[in-house]
Design a protein around this motif. Structure first.
Motif, PDB file in Angstrom:
ATOM      1  N   TRP A 174       4.419  33.635  63.989  1.00 47.60           N
ATOM      2  CA  TRP A 174       5.368  33.877  62.907  1.00 47.60           C
ATOM      3  C   TRP A 174       4.758  33.432  61.573  1.00 47.60           C
ATOM      4  O   TRP A 174       4.817  34.161  60.583  1.00 47.60           O
ATOM      5  CB  TRP A 174       6.688  33.167  63.169  1.00 47.60           C
ATOM      6  CG  TRP A 174       7.748  33.472  62.137  1.00 47.60           C
ATOM      7  CD1 TRP A 174       7.893  34.632  61.418  1.00 47.60           C
ATOM      8  CD2 TRP A 174       8.789  32.622  61.713  1.00 47.60           C
ATOM      9  NE1 TRP A 174       8.974  34.552  60.570  1.00 47.60           N
ATOM     10  CE2 TRP A 174       9.556  33.311  60.740  1.00 47.60           C
ATOM     11  CE3 TRP A 174       9.183  31.341  62.053  1.00 47.60           C
ATOM     12  CZ2 TRP A 174      10.660  32.765  60.107  1.00 47.60           C
ATOM     13  CZ3 TRP A 174      10.303  30.802  61.431  1.00 47.60           C
ATOM     14  CH2 TRP A 174      11.025  31.502  60.470  1.00 47.60           C
ATOM     15  N   TRP A 203       9.198  36.578  63.743  1.00 51.46           N
ATOM     16  CA  TRP A 203       9.591  35.717  64.865  1.00 51.46           C
ATOM     17  C   TRP A 203      10.151  36.523  66.030  1.00 51.46           C
ATOM     18  O   TRP A 203      10.289  36.014  67.141  1.00 51.46           O
ATOM     19  CB  TRP A 203      10.633  34.694  64.389  1.00 51.46           C
ATOM     20  CG  TRP A 203      11.882  35.362  63.885  1.00 51.46           C
ATOM     21  CD1 TRP A 203      12.114  35.790  62.608  1.00 51.46           C
ATOM     22  CD2 TRP A 203      13.040  35.708  64.635  1.00 51.46           C
ATOM     23  NE1 TRP A 203      13.343  36.391  62.518  1.00 51.46           N
ATOM     24  CE2 TRP A 203      13.941  36.351  63.759  1.00 51.46           C
ATOM     25  CE3 TRP A 203      13.406  35.540  65.972  1.00 51.46           C
ATOM     26  CZ2 TRP A 203      15.185  36.824  64.174  1.00 51.46           C
ATOM     27  CZ3 TRP A 203      14.647  36.015  66.377  1.00 51.46           C
ATOM     28  CH2 TRP A 203      15.521  36.644  65.480  1.00 51.46           C
ATOM     29  N   GLN A 214       6.379  40.952  67.249  1.00 52.15           N
ATOM     30  CA  GLN A 214       5.205  40.360  67.877  1.00 52.15           C
ATOM     31  C   GLN A 214       4.532  41.357  68.827  1.00 52.15           C
ATOM     32  O   GLN A 214       3.307  41.439  68.873  1.00 52.15           O
ATOM     33  CB  GLN A 214       5.574  39.054  68.572  1.00 52.15           C
ATOM     34  CG  GLN A 214       5.938  37.984  67.544  1.00 52.15           C
ATOM     35  CD  GLN A 214       6.221  36.628  68.128  1.00 52.15           C
ATOM     36  OE1 GLN A 214       6.133  36.402  69.327  1.00 52.15           O
ATOM     37  NE2 GLN A 214       6.565  35.689  67.262  1.00 52.15           N
TER      38      GLN A 214
END
Length: 157
Positions: free
Chosen positions: A117, A133, A138
Motif C-alpha cells: 500500500w 490497500w 494489489q
C-alpha cells in the motif's frame, strides 16, 4: 563476515552498480524469489526480473543495504530502493526486508517484504492511496508486473 554474508553483500553491491549478471551469479539455478509486486518467480523468471528492473531504471536507481546477517542455512538484510516508477514518473522510496535461504553456496530462496500500500501510494499517487490497500488493486499491480516481465522476456527472446 561469513561466506553467505559475503554473498548477500555481493548481490546488493552488484544491484547498486546496475550489474544484473553478477546478481544472477549469486542465485542458485532453481532460485525462488517472492515479493508483493511480482509474487513468486522461479529460476530464469527471477533473473529476468532483475535485468528488466535495472534496464528500465536507465541508471536512475539508488540501492542502499544494511543489517546483512547470515548463517549456514539462512540470512537477512534490509535495503532501500529509490527510483522513478516508469509508468507514472513518480519517485518511490521502497524500504524492504529480505530473507534468504542458501544451497550449494548460492541463494536458493529470496523473499522481499514491503508494504504494498505504501509502495502504491508513492508509485501511483491518489489511486494508490485510495485503492492500494484493496485486494483488487494489489492483484492488478501483480498482473501488470507479470505482464511487463513477459513482454520483456518476449522482446529479448
Amino acid at each position: 563476515m561469513n561466506q553467505n554474508e559475503q554473498l548477500i553483500e555481493e548481490f546488493y553491491a552488484a544491484f547498486a552498480a546496475g550489474n544484473a549478471k553478477t546478481m544472477a551469479s549469486c542465485y542458485h539455478e532453481d532460485v525462488v524469489f517472492e515479493d508483493p509486486v511480482f509474487g513468486k518467480l522461479k529460476g530464469q523468471d527471477a533473473i529476468d526480473m532483475w535485468h528488466m528492473l535495472i534496464e528500465r531504471s536507465r541508471g536512475n536507481l539508488k540501492i542502499e543495504f544494511s543489517d546483512v546477517k547470515a548463517d549456514n542455512q539462512s540470512g537477512s538484510a534490509k535495503w532501500v530502493a529509490t527510483y522513478l516508477f516508469s509508468k507514472t514518473n513518480r519517485e518511490v522510496i521502497n524500504r524492504i526486508s529480505a530473507r534468504f535461504e542458501f544451497e550449494d553456496g548460492l541463494i536458493r530462496k529470496h523473499t522481499d517484504d514491503f508494504d504494498l500500500w505504501k509502495w502504491s501510494q508513492q508509485a501511483l499517487g491518489l489511486s494508490g492511496f485510495l485503492l492500494g490497500w484493496t485486494g483488487f488493486m494489489q492483484r492488478k499491480i501483480k498482473q501488470q508486473a507479470i505482464a511487463s516481465l513477459r513482454k520483456y522476456q518476449a522482446a529479448k527472446a
